[in-house]
Write an enzyme that holds these catalytic residues in place. Structure first.
Site, PDB file in Angstrom:
ATOM      1  N   ASP A  38     -12.182 -10.100  -1.219  1.00 48.23           N
ATOM      2  CA  ASP A  38     -13.474 -10.271  -0.548  1.00 48.23           C
ATOM      3  C   ASP A  38     -14.431  -9.263  -1.162  1.00 48.23           C
ATOM      4  O   ASP A  38     -14.006  -8.278  -1.763  1.00 48.23           O
ATOM      5  CB  ASP A  38     -13.403 -10.167   0.989  1.00 48.23           C
TER       6      ASP A  38
ATOM      7  N   HIS B 177     -10.411  -5.796  -2.472  1.00 47.46           N
ATOM      8  CA  HIS B 177     -11.445  -5.667  -1.439  1.00 47.46           C
ATOM      9  C   HIS B 177     -12.612  -4.910  -2.076  1.00 47.46           C
ATOM     10  O   HIS B 177     -12.624  -3.680  -2.112  1.00 47.46           O
ATOM     11  CB  HIS B 177     -10.896  -4.921  -0.216  1.00 47.46           C
TER      12      HIS B 177
ATOM     13  N   GLU C  74       0.793  -1.230   0.000  1.00 48.56           N
ATOM     14  CA  GLU C  74       0.000   0.000   0.000  1.00 48.56           C
ATOM     15  C   GLU C  74       0.830   1.286   0.000  1.00 48.56           C
ATOM     16  O   GLU C  74       0.659   2.148   0.873  1.00 48.56           O
ATOM     17  CB  GLU C  74      -0.977  -0.013   1.190  1.00 48.56           C
TER      18      GLU C  74
ATOM     19  N   ASN D   2       2.111  -4.656  -3.373  1.00 46.23           N
ATOM     20  CA  ASN D   2       0.704  -5.033  -3.206  1.00 46.23           C
ATOM     21  C   ASN D   2      -0.100  -3.779  -2.854  1.00 46.23           C
ATOM     22  O   ASN D   2       0.352  -2.957  -2.055  1.00 46.23           O
ATOM     23  CB  ASN D   2       0.657  -6.044  -2.037  1.00 46.23           C
TER      24      ASN D   2
ATOM     25  N   GLU E 116      -6.100 -10.511  -1.904  1.00 43.80           N
ATOM     26  CA  GLU E 116      -6.894 -10.350  -0.669  1.00 43.80           C
ATOM     27  C   GLU E 116      -8.385 -10.249  -0.982  1.00 43.80           C
ATOM     28  O   GLU E 116      -9.110  -9.457  -0.371  1.00 43.80           O
ATOM     29  CB  GLU E 116      -6.445  -9.089   0.086  1.00 43.80           C
TER      30      GLU E 116
HETATM   31  C1  XIL Z   1      -6.119  -6.793   8.022  1.00 41.31           C
HETATM   32  C2  XIL Z   1      -6.335  -8.031   8.896  1.00 41.31           C
HETATM   33  O1  XIL Z   1      -7.126  -8.955   8.201  1.00 41.31           O
HETATM   34  C3  XIL Z   1      -7.010  -7.618  10.183  1.00 41.31           C
HETATM   35  O2  XIL Z   1      -7.118  -8.735  11.068  1.00 41.31           O
HETATM   36  C4  XIL Z   1      -6.211  -6.516  10.862  1.00 41.31           C
HETATM   37  O3  XIL Z   1      -6.903  -6.081  12.008  1.00 41.31           O
HETATM   38  C5  XIL Z   1      -6.004  -5.367   9.906  1.00 41.31           C
HETATM   39  O4  XIL Z   1      -5.392  -5.827   8.715  1.00 41.31           O
HETATM   40  N1  XIL Z   1      -4.948  -4.824   3.488  1.00 41.31           N
HETATM   41  C6  XIL Z   1      -3.897  -5.600   3.887  1.00 41.31           C
HETATM   42  C7  XIL Z   1      -4.065  -6.541   5.008  1.00 41.31           C
HETATM   43  O5  XIL Z   1      -2.854  -5.582   3.231  1.00 41.31           O
HETATM   44  O6  XIL Z   1      -2.888  -6.685   5.765  1.00 41.31           O
HETATM   45  C8  XIL Z   1      -5.198  -6.131   5.922  1.00 41.31           C
HETATM   46  O7  XIL Z   1      -5.397  -7.157   6.876  1.00 41.31           O
HETATM   47  C9  XIL Z   1      -6.441  -5.863   5.122  1.00 41.31           C
HETATM   48  C10 XIL Z   1      -6.209  -4.738   4.146  1.00 41.31           C
END
Ligand code: XIL
Length: 400
Positions: free
Chosen positions: A321, A291, A214, A255, A319
């Site tokens: 969802d 996401h 990020e 990422n 990641e």
């Molecule tokens: C999230 C975890 O899933 C949570 O448990 C934690 O509280 C916060 O981080 N982007 C990312 C991940 O790169 O590391 C994050 O994971 C979600 C967003």
């Protein structure tokens, strides 16, 4: 609105709602007091002793031969052939893996791990938290790998690949890093030592590392964090070089999220990776977090993936969802099925898209509700570890 008023309105709107459970609704299980018969076209199917669910007739296991009437036809999509799973399907289609994030606190839930450990379903694990900086180097020079090791060892025992997540990120930093008043030289050493020690520890065990996570704001400008503010953009190359030296065989990734559609942020990422490649900085891939929101998956996703693979990089969905307002409506779950299919299909259509990781597989452990108020139901398995329509959307794309 008062809770009692809400109930009154609901009851008035759906007077027969309690008579029969809807498709995908619960229809039995220990302690369950609701309806135990399903609406036409669906069959009450025991998932475990605590949960039975109305599955579309085509998705339910066939009735025993003597229990007669032919299943009514339905438009719901067919499930995967028995014995297959998401990872098996992904590999059969030429991908390296279909994987999931997991977290240490979840690993004592045996109903959960029974699914997690099935490498037909998941061929790759990502630690959701336990390889982050606050977990691995909470004080300067003191490393703790117990949480990360638990997940690395689990992946090994299960025959699953491992993605390392992550070396350098503005979030979940210990305060000695976030608030350190570093000179450029000092922070360079701090980054090199962290990345090098972390990546060396897992040398030979990790398929790919999110070395930098990020780096950009949504408008494509650089995130103003301790790394950028002290080292400008140089921190990216510093971290990547340290990671390469520590494990020459791990694929090194940057990422990010909101780079899945054409626009300022995706352009910023493209420009960064072009510059890194031109400078000879080690970099193998770009991770697209994905996401997403139900009904709003970006239409230019495949185009963006192809812009990156055209540079000779691999890409991955890291990641995934797809969240919605909770409680999720039937129509939202149906749209979510389509959305999962669309997103996975984009990766399927791009040869250099090596794999797909969902950010945990069940709503029971999703990060979404605690991060996005009023949102959730984002995963392909529900709170009760039962597959949702979204699962069939993924299957459809993986088997197309
Ligand atoms: C999230 C975890 O899933 C949570 O448990 C934690 O509280 C916060 O981080 N982007 C990312 C991940 O790169 O590391 C994050 O994971 C979600 C967003």
């Amino acid at each position: 609105m008062q809770l009692s008023t809400t109930f009154a309105l609901l009851a008035a709107a759906v007077p027969y709602a309690l008579a029969q459970a809807q498709v995908w609704g619960q229809c039995g299980g220990i302690g369950f007091t609701g309806p135990t018969t399903c609406v036409a076209g669906s069959v009450c199917t025991e998932q475990n002793s605590y949960y039975s669910q109305c599955l579309p007739s085509s998705a339910a296991p066939p009735p025993p031969p003597s229990s007669a009437p032919p299943a009514p036809t339905t438009t719901a999509s067919s499930p995967a052939p028995s014995g297959s799973g998401l990872n098996s399907l992904a590999k059969a289609a030429g991908k390296l893996y279909f994987g999931t994030a997991t977290d240490n606190g979840e690993l004592s839930d045996t109903a959960y791990t029974a699914i997690l450990d099935n490498n037909k379903e998941f061929g790759q694990l990502s630690p959701a938290n336990s390889m982050k900086w606050d977990a691995t180097e909470p004080t300067r020079g003191t490393f703790t790998f117990s949480g990360g090791d638990q997940i690395a060892n689990l992946a090994k025992a299960n025959g699953q690949l491992l993605r390392g997540h992550n070396c350098v990120w503005y979030n979940q930093l210990p305060s000695w890093v976030a608030n350190g008043q570093f000179t450029a030289a000092d922070l360079t050493t701090v980054i090199q030592n962290h990345c090098s020690t972390l990546v060396s520890h897992y040398k030979g065990q990790v398929y790919s590392w999110d070395v930098v996570n990020e780096p950009f704001n949504d408008d494509g400008t650089w995130r103003q964090d301790v790394f950028f503010n002290t080292l400008n953009t140089d921190y990216v190359a510093i971290a990547l070089k340290a990671a390469r030296a520590a494990d020459p065989n791990a694929k090194l990734y940057i990422n990010d999220y909101n780079i899945e559609q054409t626009g300022a942020k995706a352009t910023a990422m493209l420009n960064l990776v072009k510059q890194l490649l031109a400078d000879g900085v080690p970099l193998d891939g770009v991770g697209f977090q994905c996401h997403f929101i139900v009904g709003a998956v970006p239409s230019s996703f495949q185009t963006v993936l192809e812009q990156f693979t055209a540079l000779g990089l691999e890409v991955a969905i890291t990641e995934l969802d797809i969240r919605t307002t909770t409680p999720a409506s039937q129509s939202a779950l149906a749209q979510q099925q389509k959305d999962y299919q669309t997103v996975v299909q984009a990766c399927m259509n791009v040869k250099g898209c090596v794999g797909i990781t969902i950010w945990d597989f069940t709503d029971k452990y999703s990060w979404v509700p605690s991060t996005f108020s009023g949102q959730g139901a984002a995963c392909p398995w529900d709170q009760n570890l039962v597959k949702k329509p979204a699962y069939n959307g993924i299957v459809a794309a993986l088997s197309a």
